[in-house]
Design an enzyme around this catalytic site. Structure first.
Site, PDB file in Angstrom:
ATOM      1  N   GLN A 162       2.961 -31.816  -5.588  1.00  0.00           N
ATOM      2  CA  GLN A 162       3.465 -30.843  -6.644  1.00  0.00           C
ATOM      3  C   GLN A 162       4.705 -30.156  -6.255  1.00  0.00           C
ATOM      4  O   GLN A 162       4.783 -30.157  -4.848  1.00  0.00           O
ATOM      5  CB  GLN A 162       2.401 -29.648  -6.718  1.00  0.00           C
ATOM      6  CG  GLN A 162       1.934 -29.024  -5.576  1.00  0.00           C
ATOM      7  CD  GLN A 162       0.676 -28.156  -5.610  1.00  0.00           C
ATOM      8  OE1 GLN A 162       0.807 -27.085  -6.440  1.00  0.00           O
ATOM      9  NE2 GLN A 162      -0.114 -28.214  -4.756  1.00  0.00           N
ATOM     10  N   SER A 175       6.915 -24.255  -5.597  1.00  0.00           N
ATOM     11  CA  SER A 175       7.572 -23.284  -4.827  1.00  0.00           C
ATOM     12  C   SER A 175       8.995 -23.404  -4.480  1.00  0.00           C
ATOM     13  O   SER A 175       9.232 -24.627  -4.051  1.00  0.00           O
ATOM     14  CB  SER A 175       6.714 -22.782  -3.656  1.00  0.00           C
ATOM     15  OG  SER A 175       5.594 -22.123  -3.924  1.00  0.00           O
ATOM     16  N   SER A 231       2.524 -29.757  -1.367  1.00  0.00           N
ATOM     17  CA  SER A 231       1.275 -30.188  -0.723  1.00  0.00           C
ATOM     18  C   SER A 231       1.296 -31.708  -0.869  1.00  0.00           C
ATOM     19  O   SER A 231       1.745 -32.314  -1.858  1.00  0.00           O
ATOM     20  CB  SER A 231       0.084 -29.514  -1.165  1.00  0.00           C
ATOM     21  OG  SER A 231      -0.043 -28.193  -1.030  1.00  0.00           O
ATOM     22  N   GLU A 248      -9.415 -25.006 -17.712  1.00  0.00           N
ATOM     23  CA  GLU A 248      -9.981 -26.003 -17.011  1.00  0.00           C
ATOM     24  C   GLU A 248      -9.685 -25.781 -15.633  1.00  0.00           C
ATOM     25  O   GLU A 248     -10.399 -25.746 -14.706  1.00  0.00           O
ATOM     26  CB  GLU A 248      -9.833 -27.244 -17.564  1.00  0.00           C
ATOM     27  CG  GLU A 248     -10.890 -27.956 -18.478  1.00  0.00           C
ATOM     28  CD  GLU A 248     -10.421 -29.190 -18.766  1.00  0.00           C
ATOM     29  OE1 GLU A 248      -9.249 -29.354 -19.540  1.00  0.00           O
ATOM     30  OE2 GLU A 248     -11.255 -30.166 -18.799  1.00  0.00           O
ATOM     31  N   ASN A 253      -3.746 -14.448  -3.283  1.00  0.00           N
ATOM     32  CA  ASN A 253      -4.759 -13.363  -3.797  1.00  0.00           C
ATOM     33  C   ASN A 253      -4.110 -11.979  -4.206  1.00  0.00           C
ATOM     34  O   ASN A 253      -4.866 -11.259  -5.194  1.00  0.00           O
ATOM     35  CB  ASN A 253      -5.784 -13.409  -2.485  1.00  0.00           C
ATOM     36  CG  ASN A 253      -6.554 -14.428  -2.596  1.00  0.00           C
ATOM     37  OD1 ASN A 253      -6.434 -15.347  -3.276  1.00  0.00           O
ATOM     38  ND2 ASN A 253      -7.550 -14.369  -1.943  1.00  0.00           N
ATOM     39  N   GLU A 254      -2.907 -11.627  -3.765  1.00  0.00           N
ATOM     40  CA  GLU A 254      -2.335 -10.289  -4.145  1.00  0.00           C
ATOM     41  C   GLU A 254      -1.978 -10.557  -5.574  1.00  0.00           C
ATOM     42  O   GLU A 254      -2.213  -9.403  -6.348  1.00  0.00           O
ATOM     43  CB  GLU A 254      -1.098 -10.071  -3.161  1.00  0.00           C
ATOM     44  CG  GLU A 254      -1.634  -9.492  -1.904  1.00  0.00           C
ATOM     45  CD  GLU A 254      -2.007 -10.489  -1.026  1.00  0.00           C
ATOM     46  OE1 GLU A 254      -1.737 -11.799  -1.236  1.00  0.00           O
ATOM     47  OE2 GLU A 254      -2.666 -10.063   0.041  1.00  0.00           O
TER      48      GLU A 254
END
Lengths: 395, 381
Positions: free
Chosen positions: B125, B128, B160, B244, B362-363
């Site tokens: 991917q 970022s 990644s 999904e 998570n923020e």
């Protein structure tokens, strides 16, 4: 696989929610705490009119069940509304009597179930391994106690009332022809059927006595008196008590979930309205993230509750109680913090739920007891593929 | 309400279990974040594909089994319980493929999916950028129009698998004059070995090159590798994140299997008197069950035509926190052996630490939960 409440189940919960929403429950809770049980008993009678108690009873006794999923969904609503009184204890008593009847001991069911199903009467009870205190015995028509053989003295030993001595209880048991032998402490015994002794005894006990104040003023705690009337004895009582204990734990978990939801909803509304530095405090990340975590805890407790109602297995019920109890208490901490000083007042109705969360978290199996049960209920090691024990898994 | 599988699903489970028992390698493969391990995992993908197990939820014409969400979750339970290797092609299969099913042309699907299913092409991917993390829409890498396609320039990072992968997918700014940052972005696929691409592997905390920086200098991408309409990249990229993908990024089967291994470790090495550690084992067991059940409820809603949407943020925060606690508990059970880098729990623990950061921190997820599920007002991040 359809792991969501059915339309009928959701409709029933909605019916209760709207009944409770219109019932001015906080006023009944404050009255209950002040010793005026009238409004609370009237509410209970209306709840029973929806078939609430009948959900816990078998059809042979004019019941509709037992239907644990429906009852669990209903108790979420009781928790959300903040209903006071021995609701869990009454439902667990209905289960206990129904189970006893199913096992051939029909007399207690015939005698007590009719009044309990109509909502004319509330019951409270203590079970082996549970709390020694009977909840709201002053408001309940009947107070039951299941005592394991030799447990007749346990309540008095464990509690702070030394005058209700072991000798009296044993003497009363002997006088009534029920053998009291062996030894054992209720505190060390698991709240589970296989851990209960085979020679359980069901007693109708004197509930009156000193009302011990709870941290939640709407909960009255009573040490059941010695003696009373023996109703049944033997393995059927022990087995039925085990089932009733699991239901009590399940329904307390459901109440916890509802309490947590009420605390979250009230706090969300508050932080949207309360402004500081010219903006709603709910726009600050520190506030948002605490509330996000509260929702997270509650939303992951909910499916555990449903699964526990489906299986009624020791492990699932313990997991549900542990998770819902901790989620409700964490919700209370967050609600208090985000309300600030006004949340610390008893005048604000929020206090009704704030003070309920902690006792419910601990009732019918606190976190430590539930975690022990979860580990005890793990499947045997042979059920695991051997190769996975040392395999490395990444990504 | 029930948790019962139909006889057909039970038969599907039995078939998967039998195949896995026959084919899962006896010894663990080398880490897939190494060149040798990456190759070994690619071979495993080919073997899975040969058994038609590499992408069970895809239609049969692309090498799948047309499995619905219930069967996919059952397959995942069996897969991880069998101790099968990590999925080196996960980025392609669970991130790019759903996008292709929703937005690509039949020609693009026919061209891309078969080699993805077989592991012949492994996808990375490219989202970022150095200055665009949580605020992804601020990204600056450009796609400029040219004859028959686009020229990509700029820098992507934290990509990644890119150290050893073959191709990548991501969004690029194709219209710098668009009114809002979310507009004017285009979704493209490109070759990591094309002229103009420089891949610089980045060592993660344990030194393994699990991700990479990508430097792009006028990299040509033909029109046929644009997904959907140019300028619609943001909408396309986000359309599958909440649905999904919210259910499938981390399946419960993985955590159920790991929790079972933790319980086995507790039996093997735990001190029954250590109730503090026992309680954490209990929490790990309960957490896996909670995640499993939460997912079955979501799958039921999804199968009935419901949206998952912002609820996938609850899912992501839960599993990423849970995964760390689970592995920390295992390390504590291991005592002094926890420190051994080759231990069975060491690398998975390192990997778990990244969970609260990737796939949307998570923020950001908590902001989404608070704003979209609780209705709290937007504020400064």
């Amino acid at each position: 696989m359809r792991f969501l409440p059915t339309g009928e189940q959701s409709d029933f919960a909605r019916t209760l929610r709207s009944l409770l929403g219109a019932a001015e429950v906080p006023a009944t809770v404050r009255a209950w705490a002040a010793g005026d049980h009238g409004p609370g008993l009237a509410l209970w009678s209306r709840l029973a009119g929806t078939g609430l108690c009948a959900l816990a009873a078998p059809e042979a006794y004019e019941g509709l069940g037992p239907l644990p999923v429906e009852l669990a969904l209903a108790f979420v609503e009781l928790g959300r509304a903040g209903v006071a009184g021995p609701a869990v204890e009454t439902a667990a008593t209905v289960v206990l009597l129904g189970e006893l009847a199913r096992r051939g001991e029909e007399a207690p069911a015939k005698r007590f179930l009719p009044g309990l199903l109509t909502g004319d009467s509330l019951a409270t009870l203590t079970l082996p391994g549970g709390s020694p205190y009977a909840l709201d015995a002053d408001a309940a028509e009947w107070c039951f106690a299941v005592r394991g053989a030799g447990d007749t003295a346990t309540a008095a030993e464990a509690g702070p009332a030394p005058d209700a001595g072991a000798g009296d209880t044993a003497a009363a048991a002997a006088a009534s022809g029920v053998a009291a032998s062996g030894s054992g402490s209720a505190r060390t015994r698991a709240l589970a059927p296989d851990a209960a002794p085979d020679a359980g005894e069901l007693w109708l006990v004197p509930g009156g006595g000193e009302r011990l104040a709870s941290l939640d003023p709407a909960r009255g705690l009573f040490l059941p008196g010695a003696g009373g009337e023996p109703l049944a004895a033997g393995p059927a009582v022990s087995a039925a008590a085990g089932v009733a204990a699991r239901w009590a734990r399940l329904l307390t978990a459901a109440q916890c979930l509802g309490v947590g939801e009420a605390l979250l909803a009230r706090t969300v509304e508050y932080v949207k309205q309360r402004t500081q530095f010219g903006v709603p405090v709910g726009s600050f990340q520190a506030v948002k993230h605490r509330l996000a975590d509260t929702l997270l805890d509650l939303e992951f407790a909910r499916p555990l509750l449903w699964a526990a109602a489906l299986s009624l297995s020791d492990g699932d019920v313990a997991a549900a109680k542990l998770t819902a109890g901790e989620a409700a208490y964490a919700a209370a901490r967050t609600a208090l913090q985000l309300h600030g000083a006004v949340g610390y007042t008893e005048e604000l109705d929020l206090s009704l739920w704030l003070r309920r969360a902690r006792p419910l978290r601990d009732a019918w199996g606190g976190p430590s007891q539930c975690r022990a049960e979860v580990v005890r209920s793990l499947p045997a090691p042979s059920g695991l593929p051997q190769t996975t024990a040392t395999r490395r898994v990444t990504t | 309400m029930d948790l019962d599988h139909s006889p057909e699903v039970a038969a599907f489970r039995a078939e998967a279990r039998a195949w896995l028992r026959e084919h899962v390698p006896d010894a663990a493969l080398p880490s897939l974040e190494t060149e040798q391990g990456f190759a070994a995992h690619r071979e495993w993908e080919a073997e899975l594909h040969a058994g038609r197990w590499s992408a069970v939820s895809w239609p049969e014409e692309y090498g799948g089994r047309g499995a619905d969400i219930e069967r996919w979750l059952v397959f995942e339970e069996e897969y991880w319980a069998a101790g099968a290797p990590g999925r080196v092609s996960q980025n392609g299969i669970s991130l790019l493929a759903p996008t292709l099913f929703d937005h690509a042309t039949p020609g693009q699907r026919a061209r891309v999916l078969p080699s993805m299913a077989s592991g012949e092409v492994i996808w990375a991917q490219a989202w970022s950028e150095p200055e665009s993390g949580s605020d992804l829409a601020s990204l600056r890498s450009r796609a400029e129009r040219t004859e028959g396609g686009w020229l990509l320039s700029g820098q992507k990072t934290w990509s990644s698998r890119a150290a050893f992968a073959d191709r990548a997918f991501g969004i690029f700014r194709s219209d710098p004059d668009a009114a809002k940052p979310h507009h004017g972005l285009t979704y493209l696929m490109f070759d990591l070995r094309a002229p103009g691409v420089t891949v610089r592997p980045i060592g993660r905390l344990d030194g393994k090159p699990a991700f990479a920086e990508l430097f792009l200098d006028r990299v040509f991408v033909p029109d046929e590798d644009v997904i959907g309409e140019p300028g619609q990249g943001w909408r396309i990229a986000m359309s599958t994140t909440g649905n999904e993908r919210g259910l499938t990024l981390r399946s419960p089967g993985r955590f159920l299997a790991t929790a079972a291994r933790l319980a086995a470790l507790w039996r093997e090495r735990g001190d029954p008197a250590d109730t503090a550690l026992r309680d954490r084992v209990a929490d790990a067991v309960v957490g896996a069950r909670a995640y499993e059940l939460f997912t079955w409820a979501g799958a039921t809603r999804f199968a009935a035509g419901g949206e998952i949407g912002a609820e996938s943020s609850l899912n992501k925060v839960f599993w990423s926190q849970y995964d760390i606690a689970l592995h920390e508990t295992a390390l504590d059970l291991l005592g002094p052996d926890a420190e051994l880098a080759q231990g069975p729990w060491a690398e998975p623990w390192v990997f778990s630490l990244a969970g609260p950061i990737y796939a949307g921190t998570n923020e950001i997820q908590r902001d989404i939960i608070a704003e979209r599920l609780l209705g709290l007002p937007k504020g400064r991040r």
